[in-house]
Design a protein around this motif. Structure first.
Motif, PDB file in Angstrom:
ATOM      1  N   ARG A 113       8.854  14.858   4.762  1.00 41.66           N
ATOM      2  CA  ARG A 113       8.003  15.968   4.336  1.00 41.66           C
ATOM      3  C   ARG A 113       6.573  15.585   4.640  1.00 41.66           C
ATOM      4  O   ARG A 113       6.071  14.573   4.136  1.00 41.66           O
ATOM      5  N   ALA A 114       5.926  16.366   5.491  1.00 35.88           N
ATOM      6  CA  ALA A 114       4.518  16.131   5.797  1.00 35.88           C
ATOM      7  C   ALA A 114       3.685  16.535   4.590  1.00 35.88           C
ATOM      8  O   ALA A 114       3.926  17.566   3.962  1.00 35.88           O
ATOM      9  N   ILE A 115       2.704  15.722   4.262  1.00 39.76           N
ATOM     10  CA  ILE A 115       1.790  16.002   3.172  1.00 39.76           C
ATOM     11  C   ILE A 115       0.573  16.716   3.754  1.00 39.76           C
ATOM     12  O   ILE A 115       0.041  16.304   4.785  1.00 39.76           O
ATOM     13  N   ARG A 116       0.166  17.785   3.115  1.00 44.35           N
ATOM     14  CA  ARG A 116      -0.981  18.559   3.613  1.00 44.35           C
ATOM     15  C   ARG A 116      -2.250  17.724   3.597  1.00 44.35           C
ATOM     16  O   ARG A 116      -2.454  16.889   2.712  1.00 44.35           O
ATOM     17  N   ASP A 117      -3.116  17.987   4.576  1.00 45.33           N
ATOM     18  CA  ASP A 117      -4.421  17.322   4.621  1.00 45.33           C
ATOM     19  C   ASP A 117      -5.153  17.572   3.309  1.00 45.33           C
ATOM     20  O   ASP A 117      -5.174  18.693   2.795  1.00 45.33           O
ATOM     21  N   GLY A 118      -5.725  16.516   2.775  1.00 45.37           N
ATOM     22  CA  GLY A 118      -6.513  16.641   1.557  1.00 45.37           C
ATOM     23  C   GLY A 118      -5.691  16.646   0.277  1.00 45.37           C
ATOM     24  O   GLY A 118      -6.257  16.615  -0.814  1.00 45.37           O
ATOM     25  N   GLU A 119      -4.360  16.704   0.390  1.00 44.03           N
ATOM     26  CA  GLU A 119      -3.521  16.717  -0.804  1.00 44.03           C
ATOM     27  C   GLU A 119      -3.509  15.313  -1.424  1.00 44.03           C
ATOM     28  O   GLU A 119      -3.403  14.310  -0.720  1.00 44.03           O
ATOM     29  N   ASP A 120      -3.642  15.250  -2.734  1.00 46.77           N
ATOM     30  CA  ASP A 120      -3.661  13.987  -3.455  1.00 46.77           C
ATOM     31  C   ASP A 120      -2.310  13.283  -3.311  1.00 46.77           C
ATOM     32  O   ASP A 120      -1.266  13.871  -3.602  1.00 46.77           O
ATOM     33  N   LEU A 121      -2.335  12.036  -2.876  1.00 46.11           N
ATOM     34  CA  LEU A 121      -1.104  11.289  -2.644  1.00 46.11           C
ATOM     35  C   LEU A 121      -0.552  10.627  -3.903  1.00 46.11           C
ATOM     36  O   LEU A 121       0.626  10.291  -3.961  1.00 46.11           O
ATOM     37  N   LYS A 122      -1.377  10.465  -4.919  1.00 42.16           N
ATOM     38  CA  LYS A 122      -0.930   9.762  -6.122  1.00 42.16           C
ATOM     39  C   LYS A 122       0.243  10.443  -6.823  1.00 42.16           C
ATOM     40  O   LYS A 122       1.161   9.747  -7.262  1.00 42.16           O
ATOM     41  N   PRO A 123       0.294  11.769  -6.941  1.00 38.15           N
ATOM     42  CA  PRO A 123       1.484  12.375  -7.558  1.00 38.15           C
ATOM     43  C   PRO A 123       2.773  12.081  -6.783  1.00 38.15           C
ATOM     44  O   PRO A 123       3.825  11.876  -7.387  1.00 38.15           O
ATOM     45  N   PHE A 124       2.693  12.029  -5.465  1.00 31.02           N
ATOM     46  CA  PHE A 124       3.864  11.680  -4.654  1.00 31.02           C
ATOM     47  C   PHE A 124       4.266  10.229  -4.908  1.00 31.02           C
ATOM     48  O   PHE A 124       5.444   9.921  -5.047  1.00 31.02           O
ATOM     49  N   ALA A 125       3.276   9.338  -4.967  1.00 27.42           N
ATOM     50  CA  ALA A 125       3.553   7.929  -5.231  1.00 27.42           C
ATOM     51  C   ALA A 125       4.174   7.760  -6.615  1.00 27.42           C
ATOM     52  O   ALA A 125       5.142   7.014  -6.777  1.00 27.42           O
ATOM     53  N   ARG A 126       3.634   8.463  -7.614  1.00 25.50           N
ATOM     54  CA  ARG A 126       4.197   8.372  -8.969  1.00 25.50           C
ATOM     55  C   ARG A 126       5.635   8.874  -9.002  1.00 25.50           C
ATOM     56  O   ARG A 126       6.491   8.292  -9.677  1.00 25.50           O
ATOM     57  N   TYR A 127       5.903   9.960  -8.287  1.00 25.48           N
ATOM     58  CA  TYR A 127       7.255  10.498  -8.215  1.00 25.48           C
ATOM     59  C   TYR A 127       8.215   9.454  -7.631  1.00 25.48           C
ATOM     60  O   TYR A 127       9.297   9.214  -8.160  1.00 25.48           O
ATOM     61  N   ILE A 128       7.792   8.822  -6.553  1.00 29.67           N
ATOM     62  CA  ILE A 128       8.614   7.809  -5.889  1.00 29.67           C
ATOM     63  C   ILE A 128       8.887   6.650  -6.840  1.00 29.67           C
ATOM     64  O   ILE A 128      10.027   6.238  -7.049  1.00 29.67           O
ATOM     65  N   ILE A 129       7.838   6.125  -7.428  1.00 29.47           N
ATOM     66  CA  ILE A 129       7.948   4.937  -8.270  1.00 29.47           C
ATOM     67  C   ILE A 129       8.776   5.208  -9.529  1.00 29.47           C
ATOM     68  O   ILE A 129       9.461   4.325 -10.034  1.00 29.47           O
ATOM     69  N   ALA A 130       8.744   6.437 -10.020  1.00 32.31           N
ATOM     70  CA  ALA A 130       9.483   6.776 -11.243  1.00 32.31           C
ATOM     71  C   ALA A 130      10.976   7.014 -11.000  1.00 32.31           C
ATOM     72  O   ALA A 130      11.729   7.207 -11.950  1.00 32.31           O
ATOM     73  N   ASN A 131      11.414   6.994  -9.754  1.00 29.13           N
ATOM     74  CA  ASN A 131      12.828   7.238  -9.449  1.00 29.13           C
ATOM     75  C   ASN A 131      13.790   6.350 -10.242  1.00 29.13           C
ATOM     76  O   ASN A 131      14.770   6.853 -10.783  1.00 29.13           O
ATOM     77  N   PRO A 132      13.577   5.047 -10.335  1.00 26.58           N
ATOM     78  CA  PRO A 132      14.511   4.223 -11.109  1.00 26.58           C
ATOM     79  C   PRO A 132      14.571   4.623 -12.585  1.00 26.58           C
ATOM     80  O   PRO A 132      15.630   4.541 -13.209  1.00 26.58           O
TER      81      PRO A 132
END
Length: 152
Positions: A113-132
Motif C-alpha cells: 500500500r503506497a502511503i500518500r505524500d505528506g501522510e504521517d507515518l507514525k500511525p502506520f508504524a504503531r499499527y505494525i508494531i501493535a500486531n503482536p
C-alpha cells in the motif's frame, strides 16, 4: 480469502516510486507459523537490515509475526519488485539452510500500500508494531523480540 492461483494479479498495475513510503505484507507459504521460533525470525530480520544497510530502502518499522511480515519502508535505490524478490529469495535460502529443508517458503506475491505524500507515518508504524498485541501473543510489546521502528 484470496485464491493463491490468482496471486499473480497482485502485480498488475503495481508501480513503485523511489522516495515513496509503502506498507508491505508478505505471508509464509501455507501460513506456517515458522517465525514462532524467534531464531528463525532473526534470519528474516537480517535480510530486512541488509536491505536497509545497502540503501535499497529506508526501513521505518517492521514486525515479524509467526506467519507473516509487515514492513513500512521508503523505497530508495531498488524498485518494489526487486526489493521483495531479493528479500524473499535471500531469506528463503538462509531459513531453508538453517532448518535443513528445501522448497517454497513464501506465498507468491505480496501486498503493498503506497502511503500518500505528506501522510504521517507514525500511525502506520504503531499499527505494525501493535500486531503482536492484537494477536494476543503477549501483553507488552517490549516482550516481543521481532520488531523495530526508526523512532526508537
Amino acid at each position: 480469502m484470496r485464491n493463491p492461483l490468482h496471486s499473480h494479479r497482485l502485480r498488475r498495475g503495481r508501480y513503485s516510486e523511489s522516495g515513496r513510503a509503502y506498507l508491505i505484507t508478505a505471508v509464509v507459504y501455507q501460513r506456517r507459523r515458522i517465525f514462532s521460533d524467534w531464531q528463525v525470525g532473526r534470519l528474516l530480520v537480517a535480510e530486512l537490515r541488509r536491505a536497509h544497510d545497502q540503501r535499497w530502502v529506508d526501513s521505518i518499522a517492521w514486525v515479524v509475526m509467526p506467519d507473516h511480515l509487515h514492513w513500512l519502508v521508503q523505497l530508495e535505490a531498488m524498485p518494489m519488485e526487486g526489493l521483495m524478490q531479493a528479500v524473499k529469495s535471500r531469506s528463503t535460502l538462509s531459513i531453508n539452510r538453517a532448518l535443513n529443508r528445501k522448497g517454497a517458503f513464501w506465498q507468491t506475491g505480496y501486498h503493498d500500500r503506497a502511503i500518500r505524500d505528506g501522510e504521517d507515518l507514525k500511525p502506520f508504524a504503531r499499527y505494525i508494531i501493535a500486531n503482536p498485541l492484537r494477536a494476543g501473543l503477549l501483553e507488552k510489546i517490549g516482550d516481543y523480540p521481532l520488531w523495530d521502528a526508526c523512532w526508537l
